[in-house]
Scaffold this motif. Structure first.
Motif, mmCIF file in Angstrom:
data_model
loop_
_atom_site.group_PDB
_atom_site.id
_atom_site.type_symbol
_atom_site.label_atom_id
_atom_site.label_comp_id
_atom_site.label_asym_id
_atom_site.label_seq_id
_atom_site.Cartn_x
_atom_site.Cartn_y
_atom_site.Cartn_z
ATOM 1 N N GLY A 59 -3.393 1.104 -4.062
ATOM 2 C CA GLY A 59 -3.995 2.302 -3.491
ATOM 3 C C GLY A 59 -4.764 1.990 -2.228
ATOM 4 O O GLY A 59 -5.994 2.091 -2.187
ATOM 5 N N VAL A 60 -4.038 1.585 -1.184
ATOM 6 C CA VAL A 60 -4.650 1.303 0.121
ATOM 7 C C VAL A 60 -3.707 1.804 1.213
ATOM 8 O O VAL A 60 -2.493 1.924 1.007
ATOM 9 N N LYS A 61 -4.266 2.086 2.385
ATOM 10 C CA LYS A 61 -3.497 2.518 3.549
ATOM 11 C C LYS A 61 -3.835 1.610 4.716
ATOM 12 O O LYS A 61 -5.001 1.238 4.908
ATOM 13 N N GLY A 97 0.795 -1.218 0.000
ATOM 14 C CA GLY A 97 0.000 0.000 0.000
ATOM 15 C C GLY A 97 0.828 1.268 0.000
ATOM 16 O O GLY A 97 2.061 1.259 -0.099
ATOM 17 N N THR A 98 0.128 2.393 0.148
ATOM 18 C CA THR A 98 0.799 3.701 0.104
ATOM 19 C C THR A 98 1.392 4.104 1.444
ATOM 20 O O THR A 98 2.443 4.763 1.495
ATOM 21 N N THR A 146 -6.902 -2.234 6.533
ATOM 22 C CA THR A 146 -6.369 -1.763 5.259
ATOM 23 C C THR A 146 -7.522 -1.362 4.346
ATOM 24 O O THR A 146 -8.384 -2.181 4.039
ATOM 25 N N LYS A 147 -7.512 -0.077 3.933
ATOM 26 C CA LYS A 147 -8.596 0.444 3.095
ATOM 27 C C LYS A 147 -8.025 1.451 2.102
ATOM 28 O O LYS A 147 -6.954 2.030 2.323
ATOM 29 N N GLY A 148 -8.764 1.688 1.034
ATOM 30 C CA GLY A 148 -8.368 2.688 0.053
ATOM 31 C C GLY A 148 -9.089 2.474 -1.259
ATOM 32 O O GLY A 148 -9.931 1.572 -1.383
ATOM 33 N N PRO A 149 -8.796 3.289 -2.264
ATOM 34 C CA PRO A 149 -9.498 3.198 -3.544
ATOM 35 C C PRO A 149 -9.433 1.814 -4.181
ATOM 36 O O PRO A 149 -10.422 1.357 -4.771
ATOM 37 N N ASP A 150 -8.303 1.133 -4.057
ATOM 38 C CA ASP A 150 -8.191 -0.187 -4.685
ATOM 39 C C ASP A 150 -8.982 -1.261 -3.952
ATOM 40 O O ASP A 150 -9.155 -2.376 -4.471
ATOM 41 N N SER A 151 -9.490 -0.935 -2.753
ATOM 42 C CA SER A 151 -10.382 -1.865 -2.049
ATOM 43 C C SER A 151 -11.699 -2.026 -2.796
ATOM 44 O O SER A 151 -12.423 -3.010 -2.579
#
Length: 483
Positions: free
Chosen positions: A360-362, A337-338, A395-400
């Motif tokens: 694209g996840v944090k 991730g980022t 872990t979450k973000g646009p790619d989720s």
């Protein structure tokens, strides 16, 4: 009446775990009710039990050999190294403390009641409990407060069989030397010995066995030839991962410093046409890999720093530019991730670090550990997979939004827009034959069907037959004592 026997080693990695699994399966085939037990294990390769605890992966394999579901009582103390000098201590499946080695040494005797409690529960109603030691009883400097070898055997009243490894050389010195350095009471508890991993004609070591028996007074239980199919069994140490080489799919796996829960690799390494290569520190990621798997880690942030220090981040970028695929599992998922945010200092000093930036996840580290057996649907095909989760962090973000698993009704995992990079928290996916075939097919190289579970079961049966042929199991069972 329940009886027990303990298999101890004259050193580490003499094959105790495999022998316990094989002896257990052989005894089950004889009609006995058998259970495995290891008082103390040290491994980051853990298995999750149905009651939400964790034990060493080797004990899960031994449970399978016995036809049992893994239970926390099979391995009541599990040490999970986090640094070179400290480890997380798991007691009866749950986190007990994180201790430095010196502090654990002074406190381990306090864990004996829990160990004996688990041992009593495991033995209840069974014919035989096969106990596995840890390391070597010859480490007499560790005898005080010992719960792993002779300390346990003495407290539980269990006879011991000592195993030596002839493949590393000096097996007579291993076994006779152990006899010499042990205190008299511990020496008397050993009733028999065996020599493991012999290559060639075992009759050539007959005089050696006679010498050991004469110098120790222990019963000779046999010379066990090298078991050629050992590589098919789940590995406790990542460097024991092996696979057939040749044309087909090549998977590269960087050996992280604190690699954890790498049992995801076992079904892959056993699949015909698939080569799993463990990349040691100091070596670059190979340029011809089809897939790079970044596995789980007990210390994600520290392993990410080391990943960069090895130059693997640069190699990984080159792999992606060549069109290679990447899969991150658990800690590896977090690394892809980022950002990784650890404001509570769970893995060390509070910090926020940049990830590899391929997804694209944090990730935000959380105190609560997610520990559960899980069932999921692989969304591209609808196949059902079974596995487990064992992690801290969310872990979450646009790619989720491109989750590729539906885990008990919730979206799980993430993927890059082109699907080249994927990550998830669920371990154990590759044991599912249909999922494994579908995932590997996406790499563009067809492979033959392989039933991993059946193959594992056949290998355990073959191991049991191997030991029936080369080890005096009748005498070993007779040496077992009542508990």
């Amino acid at each position: 009446m329940t009886k027990a026997i303990m298999i101890q080693g004259a050193g580490s990695n003499v094959g105790k775990s495999m022998l316990v699994a094989g002896i257990a399966r052989a005894c089950v085939k004889r009609g006995l009710s058998v259970a495995p037990f290891k008082p103390q294990n040290m491994s980051n390769n853990a298995a999750v039990t149905a009651d939400g605890g964790e034990i060493g992966r080797a004990q899960a394999l031994q449970a399978l050999a016995c036809g049992l579901e893994p239970m926390v009582d099979m391995n009541p103390v599990l040490l999970k190294p986090e640094t070179d000098t400290g480890a997380q201590v798991i007691v009866q499946g749950k986190r007990f403390a994180t201790l430095k080695a010196r502090d654990y040494g002074s406190q381990k005797a306090q864990l004996m009641p829990a160990v004996l409690q688990s041992f009593a529960r495991i033995g209840a109603g069974r014919d035989l409990v096969i106990v596995e030691g840890a390391g070597s009883p010859a480490e007499v400097n560790l005898r005080k407060g010992d719960i792993a070898n002779m300390g346990f055997a003495d407290a539980a009243g269990v006879p011991v069989v000592l195993v030596g490894d002839i493949d590393r050389g000096g097996v007579i010195a291993q076994l006779v030397g152990t006899h010499v350095v042990l205190p008299e009471d511990d020496r008397a508890r050993i009733k028999g010995f065996a020599v493991n991993k012999f290559r060639g004609d075992t009759s050539l070591f007959a005089e050696g066995m006679t010498t050991i028996a004469a110098r120790t007074g222990w019963a000779d239980l046999g010379v066990i030839p090298w078991f050629a199919d050992a590589w098919r069994l789940p590995a406790e140490d990542v460097m024991d991962i092996a696979s057939r080489k040749g044309d087909g799919i090549k998977i590269a796996v960087p050996r992280l410093n604190r690699i954890a829960n790498f049992d995801d690799l076992d079904p892959l390494s056993a699949t015909p046409g698939v080569s799993v290569e463990i990349i040691e520190p100091g070596r670059p990621l190979p340029g011809d890999a089809d897939l790079v798997i970044i596995p789980g880690s007990k210390s994600t942030i520290a392993d990410l720093e080391d990943f960069r220090a090895q130059g693997w981040d640069i190699d990984l970028q080159a792999h992606v530019r060549r069109g290679g695929q990447v899969l991150g599992i658990c800690g590896g998922y977090q690394m892809l991730g980022t950002d990784i945010v650890d404001e509570d200092g769970i893995e060390g000093p509070p910090c926020r670090v940049k990830g590899l930036g391929l997804l694209g996840v944090k990730t935000v580290m959380k105190q609560h550990k997610r520990l559960a057996l899980s069932q999921a649907i692989y969304l591209p095909t609808g196949d059902t997979v079974h596995g487990y989760e064992i992690h801290i962090g969310e872990t979450k973000g646009p790619d989720s939004a491109r989750a590729w698993l539906s885990l008990e009704g919730r979206a799980e995992g993430a993927a890059s827009p082109n699907g080249q990079i994927k990550g998830c928290y669920m371990h154990g996916l590759f044991a599912a034959d249909q999922f494994r075939a579908a995932f590997l097919a996406d790499l563009g190289k067809p492979i033959e069907h392989h039933n991993y579970t059946q193959d594992l079961d056949r290998t355990l049966d073959a191991l049991a037959g191997h030991l029936e042929t080369h080890m005096d199991l009748d005498r070993l069972i007779d040496l077992a004592g009542p508990i």
